[in-house]
Design a protein around this motif. Structure first.
Motif, short mmCIF file in Angstrom:
data_model
loop_
_atom_site.label_atom_id
_atom_site.label_comp_id
_atom_site.label_asym_id
_atom_site.label_seq_id
_atom_site.Cartn_x
_atom_site.Cartn_y
_atom_site.Cartn_z
N ILE A 25 9.59 33.47 -53.69
CA ILE A 25 10.15 32.66 -52.44
C ILE A 25 9.17 32.72 -51.42
CG2 ILE A 25 12.05 32.59 -50.75
CD1 ILE A 25 13.84 34.08 -52.72
N GLN A 26 8.76 31.38 -50.97
CA GLN A 26 7.94 31.21 -49.90
C GLN A 26 8.34 30.51 -48.63
OE1 GLN A 26 4.06 31.90 -50.12
NE2 GLN A 26 4.85 33.10 -52.04
N SER A 27 7.78 30.71 -47.62
CA SER A 27 8.05 29.87 -46.31
C SER A 27 6.99 29.95 -45.43
CB SER A 27 9.32 30.77 -45.47
OG SER A 27 8.92 31.91 -45.02
N LYS A 28 7.17 28.85 -44.55
CA LYS A 28 6.04 28.83 -43.64
C LYS A 28 6.60 29.50 -42.32
CE LYS A 28 2.21 26.77 -45.35
NZ LYS A 28 1.12 27.37 -45.56
N ILE A 34 7.95 23.78 -37.25
CA ILE A 34 8.29 22.69 -36.37
C ILE A 34 7.15 21.47 -36.32
CG2 ILE A 34 8.13 22.49 -33.83
CD1 ILE A 34 9.21 25.29 -33.61
N SER A 35 5.94 21.89 -36.74
CA SER A 35 5.09 20.62 -36.85
C SER A 35 5.46 19.92 -37.84
CB SER A 35 3.56 21.14 -36.97
OG SER A 35 3.48 21.80 -38.14
N GLN A 36 5.77 20.32 -39.05
CA GLN A 36 6.36 19.65 -40.24
C GLN A 36 7.37 18.69 -40.13
OE1 GLN A 36 3.84 19.29 -43.29
NE2 GLN A 36 3.03 20.04 -41.34
N GLY A 37 8.32 19.05 -39.27
CA GLY A 37 9.34 18.57 -38.83
C GLY A 37 9.09 17.34 -38.06
N PHE A 38 8.25 17.33 -37.08
CA PHE A 38 7.65 16.18 -36.19
C PHE A 38 7.06 15.43 -37.20
CE2 PHE A 38 7.40 19.12 -32.51
CZ PHE A 38 8.65 18.79 -31.91
N LYS A 39 6.46 15.84 -38.34
CA LYS A 39 5.91 14.56 -39.19
C LYS A 39 6.83 14.01 -40.05
CE LYS A 39 2.23 13.49 -41.52
NZ LYS A 39 1.20 12.73 -41.16
N THR A 40 8.06 14.51 -40.24
CA THR A 40 9.15 13.65 -40.87
C THR A 40 9.50 12.52 -40.12
OG1 THR A 40 10.96 14.91 -39.91
CG2 THR A 40 9.81 15.74 -42.15
N LEU A 41 9.14 12.40 -38.84
CA LEU A 41 9.41 11.37 -37.73
C LEU A 41 8.67 10.18 -37.94
CD1 LEU A 41 10.04 13.20 -34.41
CD2 LEU A 41 11.98 12.39 -36.23
N VAL A 42 7.30 10.51 -38.60
CA VAL A 42 6.34 9.43 -38.43
C VAL A 42 6.12 9.21 -39.97
CG1 VAL A 42 5.45 9.60 -36.47
CG2 VAL A 42 4.52 10.80 -38.28
N GLY A 43 6.56 9.85 -40.95
CA GLY A 43 6.09 9.81 -42.43
C GLY A 43 5.01 10.50 -42.65
N GLY A 44 4.72 10.54 -44.05
CA GLY A 44 3.38 10.94 -44.59
C GLY A 44 3.53 12.47 -45.29
N LEU A 46 3.54 16.08 -46.09
CA LEU A 46 3.77 17.30 -45.41
C LEU A 46 2.70 18.19 -46.12
CD1 LEU A 46 7.62 17.15 -45.48
CD2 LEU A 46 5.99 16.50 -43.53
N LYS A 47 1.46 18.22 -45.52
CA LYS A 47 0.56 19.20 -46.04
C LYS A 47 0.70 20.59 -46.10
CE LYS A 47 -2.97 15.75 -45.43
NZ LYS A 47 -4.25 15.33 -44.85
N ALA A 48 1.30 21.10 -45.16
CA ALA A 48 1.71 22.65 -45.13
C ALA A 48 2.49 23.16 -46.02
CB ALA A 48 2.09 22.98 -43.67
N TYR A 49 3.57 22.21 -46.37
CA TYR A 49 4.59 22.49 -47.50
C TYR A 49 4.11 22.15 -48.80
CZ TYR A 49 8.22 22.90 -44.00
OH TYR A 49 9.15 23.33 -42.96
N ASN A 50 2.83 21.29 -48.80
CA ASN A 50 2.35 20.84 -50.08
C ASN A 50 1.60 22.37 -50.50
OD1 ASN A 50 1.51 19.49 -52.36
ND2 ASN A 50 -0.29 18.94 -51.12
N GLU A 51 0.87 22.90 -49.55
CA GLU A 51 0.13 24.12 -49.64
C GLU A 51 1.09 25.13 -49.93
OE1 GLU A 51 -2.18 24.42 -46.09
OE2 GLU A 51 -3.35 22.78 -46.31
N MET A 52 2.15 25.32 -49.25
CA MET A 52 2.98 26.33 -49.60
C MET A 52 3.41 26.46 -51.08
SD MET A 52 6.67 26.98 -48.05
CE MET A 52 7.59 25.77 -48.67
N MET A 53 3.95 25.11 -51.69
CA MET A 53 4.17 24.87 -52.85
C MET A 53 3.11 25.33 -53.93
SD MET A 53 7.52 24.72 -52.68
CE MET A 53 8.07 24.12 -54.31
#
Length: 104
Positions: A25-28, A34-44, A46-53
């Motif tokens: 089980i992984q988390s950032k 928070i920064s990835q949450g802001f990214k969802t506003l503009v799209g694209g 989510l590199k931090a989550y991609n790296e996490m997975m």
């Protein structure tokens, strides 16, 4: 250790040793969350989550492989991955397959 997602390995005969699995089980950290949450506003992407997975899949695979090595396996066949959200920003990844020992 040979890892395949098929139920055979060309040119090899084997006996099945049993199911093997590895999970994590992984988390950032909160700043990345928070920064990835802001990214969802503009799209694209989510590199931090991609790296996490990617890290989680690698760790789950390593743990599955270690379990197979303890059984004396030469390979793992029919490997599958599954993931599920545990909470906001955290995911479980499981890798599983069948440990096998070569006959020939």
């Amino acid at each position: 250790m040979i890892l395949v997602n098929t139920d055979y390995i060309t040119g090899k005969e084997f006996e099945m040793l049993g199911l093997v699995k590895g999970s994590t089980i992984q988390s950032k950290h909160i700043g990345k969350d928070i920064s990835q949450g802001f990214k969802t506003l503009v799209g694209g992407e989510l590199k931090a989550y991609n790296e996490m997975m990617t890290d989680a899949r690698n760790l789950a695979t390593n743990r599955m492989t270690e379990e197979a090595e303890q059984l004396g396996a030469d390979a793992i066949v029919n490997i599958r991955y599954a993931s599920s959200a545990i909470m906001q920003g955290a995911a479980e990844v499981i890798a599983y397959g069948t440990a096998v020992k070569f006959i020939n």
